[in-house]
Scaffold this motif. Structure first.
Motif, short mmCIF file in Angstrom:
data_model
loop_
_atom_site.label_atom_id
_atom_site.label_comp_id
_atom_site.label_asym_id
_atom_site.label_seq_id
_atom_site.Cartn_x
_atom_site.Cartn_y
_atom_site.Cartn_z
N ALA A 1 6.13 81.79 18.61
CA ALA A 1 7.39 81.58 19.32
C ALA A 1 8.38 80.75 18.51
CB ALA A 1 7.14 80.91 20.66
N ASP A 2 7.88 79.89 17.64
CA ASP A 2 8.77 79.01 16.89
C ASP A 2 9.47 79.72 15.74
OD1 ASP A 2 8.11 76.84 18.51
OD2 ASP A 2 6.37 76.33 17.27
N THR A 3 8.89 80.83 15.28
CA THR A 3 9.51 81.55 14.16
C THR A 3 10.04 82.93 14.55
OG1 THR A 3 7.34 82.41 13.50
CG2 THR A 3 8.08 80.35 12.47
N GLU A 4 9.54 83.47 15.68
CA GLU A 4 9.97 84.79 16.14
C GLU A 4 10.24 84.75 17.64
OE1 GLU A 4 7.79 88.18 13.91
OE2 GLU A 4 6.33 86.54 13.96
N SER A 5 11.20 83.91 18.01
CA SER A 5 11.41 83.61 19.43
C SER A 5 11.83 84.83 20.24
CB SER A 5 12.45 82.50 19.58
OG SER A 5 13.70 82.89 19.02
N GLU A 6 12.68 85.68 19.68
CA GLU A 6 13.15 86.85 20.44
C GLU A 6 11.99 87.81 20.71
OE1 GLU A 6 16.02 87.55 21.77
OE2 GLU A 6 17.18 85.86 21.01
N ALA A 7 11.21 88.10 19.68
CA ALA A 7 10.07 89.01 19.86
C ALA A 7 9.03 88.40 20.78
CB ALA A 7 9.46 89.35 18.49
N TRP A 8 8.83 87.08 20.66
CA TRP A 8 7.84 86.40 21.50
C TRP A 8 8.24 86.48 22.97
CZ3 TRP A 8 7.60 82.42 24.98
CH2 TRP A 8 6.34 81.86 25.23
N LEU A 9 9.52 86.19 23.29
CA LEU A 9 9.95 86.23 24.68
C LEU A 9 9.91 87.65 25.23
CD1 LEU A 9 11.04 84.46 27.01
CD2 LEU A 9 13.33 85.18 26.33
N ALA A 10 10.30 88.63 24.41
CA ALA A 10 10.24 90.03 24.85
C ALA A 10 8.81 90.42 25.18
CB ALA A 10 10.82 90.94 23.78
N THR A 11 7.87 89.97 24.37
CA THR A 11 6.46 90.27 24.63
C THR A 11 5.98 89.55 25.88
OG1 THR A 11 6.05 90.54 22.26
CG2 THR A 11 4.13 90.19 23.66
N ALA A 12 6.44 88.32 26.08
CA ALA A 12 6.03 87.54 27.25
C ALA A 12 6.41 88.23 28.55
CB ALA A 12 6.67 86.15 27.20
N TYR A 13 7.52 88.98 28.55
CA TYR A 13 7.97 89.63 29.78
C TYR A 13 7.83 91.15 29.73
CZ TYR A 13 9.37 85.25 31.73
OH TYR A 13 9.33 83.98 32.25
N ALA A 14 7.05 91.63 28.79
CA ALA A 14 6.70 93.05 28.80
C ALA A 14 5.59 93.26 29.82
CB ALA A 14 6.24 93.48 27.41
N ASN A 15 5.57 94.44 30.41
CA ASN A 15 4.55 94.74 31.42
C ASN A 15 3.28 95.22 30.71
OD1 ASN A 15 3.28 95.17 33.86
ND2 ASN A 15 4.16 97.20 34.14
N THR A 16 2.68 94.30 29.99
CA THR A 16 1.49 94.62 29.21
C THR A 16 0.62 93.38 29.10
OG1 THR A 16 0.71 95.55 27.11
CG2 THR A 16 2.54 94.02 27.00
N SER A 17 -0.65 93.59 28.79
CA SER A 17 -1.52 92.44 28.57
C SER A 17 -1.19 91.80 27.23
CB SER A 17 -2.99 92.87 28.60
OG SER A 17 -3.25 93.81 27.58
N ILE A 18 -1.49 90.52 27.12
CA ILE A 18 -1.19 89.76 25.91
C ILE A 18 -2.44 88.98 25.52
CG2 ILE A 18 0.20 87.92 24.88
CD1 ILE A 18 2.38 88.58 26.94
N VAL A 19 -2.88 89.15 24.29
CA VAL A 19 -4.01 88.37 23.79
C VAL A 19 -3.52 86.96 23.52
CG1 VAL A 19 -5.69 88.10 21.94
CG2 VAL A 19 -5.20 90.37 22.85
N THR A 20 -4.14 85.99 24.18
CA THR A 20 -3.71 84.60 24.07
C THR A 20 -4.68 83.74 23.28
OG1 THR A 20 -4.74 84.16 26.21
CG2 THR A 20 -2.39 84.69 26.21
N GLN A 21 -5.85 84.29 22.97
CA GLN A 21 -6.82 83.55 22.17
C GLN A 21 -7.72 84.57 21.46
OE1 GLN A 21 -10.62 81.96 23.69
NE2 GLN A 21 -9.74 79.92 23.44
#
Length: 399
Positions: free
Chosen positions: A62-82
């Motif tokens: 998120a600190d280097t790719e904030s736009e892509a990170w936020l778009a992924t955060a609110y996409a209707n998809t699962s996100i690997v967090t670890q």
């Protein structure tokens, strides 16, 4: 508790609600309000993981790719967090996902199925990021939500965000299969990881006429949701629903490695042939995989592409959960109707798979919705087809 959001975040939330409705239909107002009021991105770590196109995972910061990170955060998809249970990957070994934020449409679907009412007590197994617990807290009141997380780092991170956004949620670090008796009994228990059974402890901590909702797992296949109602005697019964694939509870993973623990150089397998395609039983037909998982409760499989063998393009490996028996089915890629089978160990696993497939076809290739499960207070499980009296017996000697 509503949180101030930027115009960019507000647009992202609106887009997410639209995407959830496209998948699920009209949302119940209380869950739509929860999604709009409990910001998903606040629960995600600053580094998340995406498929890299080569079978592995690459970080998204998120600190280097904030736009892509936020778009992924609110996409209707699962996100690997670890990945790797929070540990560095071994040299030469691809990172594996060990925790994720489920797709929001599945999250809302499960919450709607659970249907908890304001003031009821809910126990969640698998806190993860904490967003699901936050949604529950928004609707039920934070003091009515207890969540158990096995990973101490994830538990601490989720507890910190929940304390800020929905203070009052109880987060416990421990084994979810043991529940949390200190706040029992619960009106509802829901798991956000796949379980291969419902423990006696969870049954005992559920009120009479309370419900348990969990993603389902077998070593063969992770698929479906099991929704149980607990009766006055502490037994439970309910049906499966054909939705979703979730990560397994950590204590229920198959920890074997094929060439370390199962297949060894001194094994001399028996050779035969089969007309049953390995990709019929372990391909994209999740109805078939789900049914075979019930019928073959201690078998798992893995696909091996380009195994460096003459005239073999793909191979399906099948093994027991204890590693004592295995089978390999070779596909030469020429669309032949005959496949070479190799089997080793005290059990002939491909014969068991073939018997399970015959049962599946003889019963009209049933979908998960035709299956149900009865669980007794001591934790004994019995699967059935269409009605509780039609027991589905495993095709192996395993229990």
């Amino acid at each position: 508790m509503s949180q101030a959001v930027s115009p960019r975040e507000l647009a992202a939330v609106r887009g997410l609600l639209t995407a959830i409705e496209a998948d699920n239909g009209a949302l119940p107002e209380r869950w739509a309000s929860a999604v709009a009021s409990v910001p998903r991105h606040r629960f995600l770590p600053r580094v998340i993981w995406q498929r890299d196109g080569a079978g592995g995972y690459a970080p998204l910061d998120a600190d280097t790719e904030s736009e892509a990170w936020l778009a992924t955060a609110y996409a209707n998809t699962s996100i690997v967090t670890q990945v790797n249970d929070g540990q560095p990957a071994d040299d030469g070994v691809a990172a594996f996902p060990s925790s994720s934020a489920s797709a929001p449409s599945i999250v809302v679907l499960m919450l709607s199925m659970l249907d908890p009412q304001p003031g009821q007590q809910v126990l969640e197994i698998g806190t993860g990021t904490g967003w699901n617990a936050g949604l529950l807290a928004h609707v039920l009141g934070a003091g009515n939500v207890t969540s158990v997380e096995v990973d101490p780092v994830l538990a601490e991170q989720a507890a910190a965000v929940l304390a800020e956004l929905t203070p009052g949620v109880t987060v416990v670090c421990g084994d979810g299969m043991l529940g949390h008796p200190n706040r029992a009994p619960y009106d509802h228990i829901m798991a956000t990881c796949s379980l291969n059974g419902v423990s006696a402890a969870l049954l005992a901590q559920t009120k009479a006429q309370g419900t348990i909702l969990t993603p389902w797992s077998r070593p063969w296949c992770d698929y479906g949701l099991l929704h149980l109602t607990v009766d006055d005697h502490g037994d439970a019964q309910g049906r499966f629903h054909p939705y979703a694939v979730f990560m397994r509870a950590r204590g229920q993973r198959v920890g074997l490695r094929l060439f370390r623990d199962v297949v060894h150089d001194d094994h001399v397998p028996a050779e035969s042939t089969t007309n049953l395609s390995p990709w019929a039983v372990a391909g994209d037909d999740y109805d078939a995989q789900f049914a075979l998982g019930l019928l073959l409760p201690d078998l798992w499989n893995v696909r091996h592409d380009n195994p460096d063998l003459d005239s073999v393009e793909r191979r399906l490996w099948v093994a027991t959960a204890d590693g004592s028996s295995w089978a390999a089915i070779d596909d030469d890629g020429k669309q032949n109707e005959e496949f070479t089978v190799w089997q080793h160990g005290p059990r002939r696993l491909w014969d068991e798979v073939t018997a399970a497939w015959a049962w599946f076809e003889a019963h009209g290739r049933p979908s998960p919705g035709r299956f149900g499960m009865t669980v007794t207070a001591d934790g004994t499980h019995r699967a059935w087809l269409d009605a509780p009296e039609n027991t589905v017996a495993p095709t192996t000697g395993a229990t």
